[in-house]
Design an enzyme around this catalytic site. Sequence first.
Site, PDB file in Angstrom:
ATOM      1  N   CYS A 177      67.733  19.807  66.662  1.00 33.00           N
ATOM      2  CA  CYS A 177      68.154  20.166  65.305  1.00 33.00           C
ATOM      3  C   CYS A 177      68.074  21.687  65.207  1.00 33.00           C
ATOM      4  O   CYS A 177      67.018  22.271  65.430  1.00 33.00           O
ATOM      5  CB  CYS A 177      67.210  19.497  64.305  1.00 33.00           C
ATOM      6  N   GLU A 237      63.806  28.243  62.815  1.00 32.79           N
ATOM      7  CA  GLU A 237      63.191  27.135  63.527  1.00 32.79           C
ATOM      8  C   GLU A 237      64.243  26.203  64.076  1.00 32.79           C
ATOM      9  O   GLU A 237      65.339  26.092  63.539  1.00 32.79           O
ATOM     10  CB  GLU A 237      62.302  26.349  62.572  1.00 32.79           C
ATOM     11  N   CYS A 263      63.993  21.378  48.906  1.00 35.02           N
ATOM     12  CA  CYS A 263      64.003  21.826  50.304  1.00 35.02           C
ATOM     13  C   CYS A 263      63.168  23.099  50.490  1.00 35.02           C
ATOM     14  O   CYS A 263      63.364  24.085  49.774  1.00 35.02           O
ATOM     15  CB  CYS A 263      65.446  22.086  50.720  1.00 35.02           C
ATOM     16  N   CYS A 296      68.345  24.394  47.275  1.00 33.85           N
ATOM     17  CA  CYS A 296      68.117  23.036  46.761  1.00 33.85           C
ATOM     18  C   CYS A 296      66.659  22.894  46.337  1.00 33.85           C
ATOM     19  O   CYS A 296      65.753  23.396  46.996  1.00 33.85           O
ATOM     20  CB  CYS A 296      68.472  21.997  47.812  1.00 33.85           C
ATOM     21  N   CYS A 314      68.207  30.337  53.191  1.00 30.18           N
ATOM     22  CA  CYS A 314      69.386  29.624  52.706  1.00 30.18           C
ATOM     23  C   CYS A 314      69.637  30.017  51.264  1.00 30.18           C
ATOM     24  O   CYS A 314      68.721  30.033  50.441  1.00 30.18           O
ATOM     25  CB  CYS A 314      69.198  28.115  52.797  1.00 30.18           C
TER      26      CYS A 314
HETATM   27  N1  SAH Z   1      72.113  22.930  54.596  1.00 30.77           N
HETATM   28  C1  SAH Z   1      72.564  21.737  55.194  1.00 30.77           C
HETATM   29  C2  SAH Z   1      71.840  21.399  56.476  1.00 30.77           C
HETATM   30  C3  SAH Z   1      70.353  21.581  56.478  1.00 30.77           C
HETATM   31  S1  SAH Z   1      69.396  20.565  55.374  1.00 30.77           S
HETATM   32  C4  SAH Z   1      72.481  20.586  54.242  1.00 30.77           C
HETATM   33  O1  SAH Z   1      71.918  20.741  53.176  1.00 30.77           O
HETATM   34  O2  SAH Z   1      73.031  19.538  54.567  1.00 30.77           O
HETATM   35  C5  SAH Z   1      69.293  19.073  56.304  1.00 30.77           C
HETATM   36  C6  SAH Z   1      68.935  17.807  55.521  1.00 30.77           C
HETATM   37  O3  SAH Z   1      67.571  17.825  55.093  1.00 30.77           O
HETATM   38  C7  SAH Z   1      69.771  17.599  54.291  1.00 30.77           C
HETATM   39  O4  SAH Z   1      70.366  16.323  54.322  1.00 30.77           O
HETATM   40  C8  SAH Z   1      68.779  17.689  53.168  1.00 30.77           C
HETATM   41  O5  SAH Z   1      69.196  16.895  52.106  1.00 30.77           O
HETATM   42  C9  SAH Z   1      67.492  17.234  53.832  1.00 30.77           C
HETATM   43  N2  SAH Z   1      66.276  17.683  53.169  1.00 30.77           N
HETATM   44  C10 SAH Z   1      66.071  18.886  52.605  1.00 30.77           C
HETATM   45  N3  SAH Z   1      64.830  18.934  52.056  1.00 30.77           N
HETATM   46  C11 SAH Z   1      64.252  17.746  52.272  1.00 30.77           C
HETATM   47  C12 SAH Z   1      62.968  17.186  51.957  1.00 30.77           C
HETATM   48  N4  SAH Z   1      62.040  17.896  51.313  1.00 30.77           N
HETATM   49  N5  SAH Z   1      62.700  15.934  52.347  1.00 30.77           N
HETATM   50  C13 SAH Z   1      63.623  15.220  53.017  1.00 30.77           C
HETATM   51  N6  SAH Z   1      64.836  15.688  53.356  1.00 30.77           N
HETATM   52  C14 SAH Z   1      65.166  16.932  52.979  1.00 30.77           C
HETATM   53 FE1  SF4 Z   2      69.936  24.997  52.146  1.00 27.67          FE
HETATM   54 FE2  SF4 Z   2      69.912  22.902  50.491  1.00 27.67          FE
HETATM   55 FE3  SF4 Z   2      70.403  22.510  53.094  1.00 27.67          FE
HETATM   56 FE4  SF4 Z   2      67.946  23.230  52.260  1.00 27.67          FE
HETATM   57  S1  SF4 Z   2      69.027  21.297  51.807  1.00 27.67           S
HETATM   58  S2  SF4 Z   2      69.047  24.098  53.987  1.00 27.67           S
HETATM   59  S3  SF4 Z   2      68.446  24.635  50.539  1.00 27.67           S
HETATM   60  S4  SF4 Z   2      71.664  23.676  51.628  1.00 27.67           S
END
Ligand code: SAH
Ligand code: SF4
Length: 344
Positions: free
Chosen positions: A108, A95, A122, A119, A115
């Site tokens: 974005c 996406e 996420c 996390c 991934c």
């Molecule tokens: N993998 C990279 C980039 C993609 S995630 C990273 O982790 O930085 C992009 C952003 O979305 C990150 O800052 C992450 O902390 C945030 N994010 C992930 N899940 C989220 C959620 N459920 N609610 C709000 N922000 C979220």
């Molecule tokens: Fe991957 Fe974590 Fe970034 Fe989500 S927040 S895309 S799981 S690194």
Amino acid sequence: MEHQRKRNLVGAGPEEIRDILAGLEEPGYRARQIYAGIYARRLRSWDAFTELGKPLRERLKGRFSLEYPPVLRVFESKDGTRRFLFELSPGQRIEAVFIPEEKRDTVCISTQVGCAVGCLFCATGRLPMQRNLTTGEIVGQVLALEEDRAAAAKRLNVVIMGMGEPLLNYDNVMRAIRLMADGGGMSVSPRRITLSTAGVVPGILALAAEPVVPNLAISLNATTDAVRDTLVPINKKWNIDALLGACRGFPLESRRRITFEYVLIGGVNDSPIDAHRLAKLLKGMRKKVNLIPLNAADSISLKPPDPERVLQFQKILIDRHITANIRRSRGADIAAACGMLAAQ
Ligand code: SAH
Ligand code: SF4
């Protein structure tokens, strides 16, 4: 020959295109015309390259394609945000999100199918990691979204914050950044490109030595290793100390700052103690903090913070003279907000 897949030139760099044209015994300026046609003029078919002349166009048509990632569906939010769902091949979906604002547009983009970091908060992290995106698939998302851009006069920001961990697909992401930043092509200034990482320390160190360096955003999300270990599992490999050490060594041009993203999760990392600890951790750095109240998704069992806690957290940072913005969620109604990208 018919069964042989044509090579896609979207994603090819200037040297690759030069080599290809040299192989076809064409002069060097043809390579430059083709490069500018793909990235600056954004032509989608060989027929549009009228300056090349018909014979060359036909030769190119037989061997090379000009493909952006195929759009499966576009979801439009009430706030104007558009979520693009691409299907690269059956079962491989990514996406990208287009966010219009008054003075600029932001796209974005994703860097991986799924991934591996996983996390806890996420939605992308709940998906299995399938593969890295190619350079062409990364820049192709920007090209595909921009094709849809109404007011091209507006500034474009690119944030590499979609699905995937960009620093675990380092080479393709860097090639894509160089292509985006090239003034003879896509012309997105590196100052308007932001790469967000969960904290892959060797990648941050390598990035610091690159000729073209985007803005750096760090998804910090916790102020103790114990909490960060559970939220962002790669913290067990590169802990907060190692991560912030790499950030302190990161070269910043004048007026540039590192962005620290902090997803606020109710009862997990949103206490005043956390806010004070965060201020202390970031002491002495040129930075700003983006506070992101957790976006809920079905696959996530955590809860968003109370709105008062968010304001309280922000106030503690501001009182310590730290720039701290609360990130307004865009496109939550179409599952396009941070952390909601789950290829649905
Ligand atoms: N993998 C990279 C980039 C993609 S995630 C990273 O982790 O930085 C992009 C952003 O979305 C990150 O800052 C992450 O902390 C945030 N994010 C992930 N899940 C989220 C959620 N459920 N609610 C709000 N922000 C979220
Ligand atoms: Fe991957 Fe974590 Fe970034 Fe989500 S927040 S895309 S799981 S690194």
